[in-house]
Design a protein around this motif. Structure first.
Motif, PDB file in Angstrom:
ATOM      1  N   MET A  92     -55.943  14.081 -45.206  1.00 46.25           N
ATOM      2  CA  MET A  92     -57.334  14.168 -45.608  1.00 46.25           C
ATOM      3  C   MET A  92     -57.883  15.565 -45.336  1.00 46.25           C
ATOM      4  O   MET A  92     -58.615  16.105 -46.139  1.00 46.25           O
ATOM      5  N   ALA A  93     -57.495  16.123 -44.192  1.00 48.93           N
ATOM      6  CA  ALA A  93     -57.997  17.443 -43.840  1.00 48.93           C
ATOM      7  C   ALA A  93     -57.531  18.490 -44.851  1.00 48.93           C
ATOM      8  O   ALA A  93     -58.304  19.373 -45.257  1.00 48.93           O
ATOM      9  N   VAL A  94     -56.275  18.390 -45.283  1.00 47.42           N
ATOM     10  CA  VAL A  94     -55.745  19.367 -46.246  1.00 47.42           C
ATOM     11  C   VAL A  94     -56.473  19.232 -47.580  1.00 47.42           C
ATOM     12  O   VAL A  94     -56.786  20.241 -48.226  1.00 47.42           O
ATOM     13  N   PHE A  95     -56.779  18.027 -47.987  1.00 47.48           N
ATOM     14  CA  PHE A  95     -57.499  17.826 -49.240  1.00 47.48           C
ATOM     15  C   PHE A  95     -58.885  18.460 -49.185  1.00 47.48           C
ATOM     16  O   PHE A  95     -59.305  19.159 -50.116  1.00 47.48           O
TER      17      PHE A  95
ATOM     18  N   VAL B 286     -53.117  28.987 -46.567  1.00 51.88           N
ATOM     19  CA  VAL B 286     -54.257  28.335 -45.915  1.00 51.88           C
ATOM     20  C   VAL B 286     -54.009  26.829 -45.794  1.00 51.88           C
ATOM     21  O   VAL B 286     -54.284  26.222 -44.742  1.00 51.88           O
ATOM     22  N   LEU B 287     -53.448  26.214 -46.822  1.00 49.71           N
ATOM     23  CA  LEU B 287     -53.200  24.771 -46.783  1.00 49.71           C
ATOM     24  C   LEU B 287     -52.095  24.411 -45.785  1.00 49.71           C
ATOM     25  O   LEU B 287     -52.204  23.409 -45.070  1.00 49.71           O
ATOM     26  N   VAL B 288     -51.049  25.228 -45.719  1.00 49.64           N
ATOM     27  CA  VAL B 288     -49.982  24.973 -44.749  1.00 49.64           C
ATOM     28  C   VAL B 288     -50.512  25.128 -43.327  1.00 49.64           C
ATOM     29  O   VAL B 288     -50.218  24.322 -42.444  1.00 49.64           O
ATOM     30  N   ALA B 289     -51.317  26.169 -43.106  1.00 49.23           N
ATOM     31  CA  ALA B 289     -51.905  26.369 -41.775  1.00 49.23           C
ATOM     32  C   ALA B 289     -52.811  25.193 -41.408  1.00 49.23           C
ATOM     33  O   ALA B 289     -52.818  24.739 -40.253  1.00 49.23           O
ATOM     34  N   THR B 290     -53.554  24.684 -42.371  1.00 48.48           N
ATOM     35  CA  THR B 290     -54.416  23.527 -42.121  1.00 48.48           C
ATOM     36  C   THR B 290     -53.588  22.302 -41.731  1.00 48.48           C
ATOM     37  O   THR B 290     -53.959  21.563 -40.812  1.00 48.48           O
ATOM     38  N   ALA B 291     -52.466  22.093 -42.402  1.00 48.02           N
ATOM     39  CA  ALA B 291     -51.609  20.949 -42.076  1.00 48.02           C
ATOM     40  C   ALA B 291     -51.058  21.075 -40.659  1.00 48.02           C
ATOM     41  O   ALA B 291     -51.013  20.092 -39.912  1.00 48.02           O
ATOM     42  N   TYR B 292     -50.645  22.282 -40.259  1.00 46.25           N
ATOM     43  CA  TYR B 292     -50.142  22.472 -38.900  1.00 46.25           C
ATOM     44  C   TYR B 292     -51.241  22.248 -37.855  1.00 46.25           C
ATOM     45  O   TYR B 292     -51.003  21.618 -36.822  1.00 46.25           O
ATOM     46  N   VAL B 293     -52.429  22.741 -38.113  1.00 42.98           N
ATOM     47  CA  VAL B 293     -53.536  22.569 -37.162  1.00 42.98           C
ATOM     48  C   VAL B 293     -53.921  21.091 -37.060  1.00 42.98           C
ATOM     49  O   VAL B 293     -54.147  20.571 -35.958  1.00 42.98           O
TER      50      VAL B 293
ATOM     51  N   GLY C 139     -51.955  18.545 -37.585  1.00 43.64           N
ATOM     52  CA  GLY C 139     -50.876  17.900 -36.847  1.00 43.64           C
ATOM     53  C   GLY C 139     -50.970  18.149 -35.356  1.00 43.64           C
ATOM     54  O   GLY C 139     -50.699  17.266 -34.535  1.00 43.64           O
ATOM     55  N   TRP C 140     -51.368  19.363 -35.001  1.00 42.86           N
ATOM     56  CA  TRP C 140     -51.524  19.698 -33.579  1.00 42.86           C
ATOM     57  C   TRP C 140     -52.638  18.857 -32.953  1.00 42.86           C
ATOM     58  O   TRP C 140     -52.480  18.326 -31.861  1.00 42.86           O
ATOM     59  N   PHE C 141     -53.754  18.740 -33.653  1.00 46.60           N
ATOM     60  CA  PHE C 141     -54.860  17.937 -33.124  1.00 46.60           C
ATOM     61  C   PHE C 141     -54.486  16.460 -33.048  1.00 46.60           C
ATOM     62  O   PHE C 141     -54.866  15.762 -32.113  1.00 46.60           O
ATOM     63  N   LYS C 142     -53.731  15.947 -34.021  1.00 44.24           N
ATOM     64  CA  LYS C 142     -53.338  14.540 -33.983  1.00 44.24           C
ATOM     65  C   LYS C 142     -52.352  14.241 -32.867  1.00 44.24           C
ATOM     66  O   LYS C 142     -52.281  13.114 -32.391  1.00 44.24           O
TER      67      LYS C 142
END
Length: 91
Positions: free
Chosen positions: A1-4, A38-45, A47-50
């Motif tokens: 959802m965050a990446v979207f 930007v989208l890949v970085a968002t997915a990593y961030v 994942g880190w928060f989850k």
């Protein structure tokens, strides 16, 4: 959802950047590459928060099992030897 959600925002910003910089091939490639980063970085961030790294772990990751494993076909005798002996409580 965050990446979207970030992709919707990034698409607007990148569209504005292409309006300012032009829409030739090199600019389109660079803008698309920046958007993908930007989208890949968002997915990593996300994942880190989850993974919640700030929470303490309840035990070691590779903890040994509580009961030793009984080999298949060992029979009841092996099971009795590995089972802890308890005494009945007095009445």
């Amino acid at each position: 959802m965050a990446v979207f959600v970030v992709s919707m925002f990034t698409a607007r910003i990148m569209g504005f950047a292409m309006d300012v910089l032009g829409r030739d091939t090199v600019t389109s490639l660079m803008v698309n590459l920046a958007g993908a980063c930007v989208l890949v970085a968002t997915a990593y961030v996300a994942g880190w928060f989850k993974s919640q790294p700030w929470r303490a772990r309840k035990g070691p990751r590779n903890a040994a099992p509580r009961c030793p494993q009984i080999p298949h076909g060992a029979g009841r005798r092996a099971h009795r030897q590995l089972r802890p002996r308890t005494r009945p409580e007095p009445r």
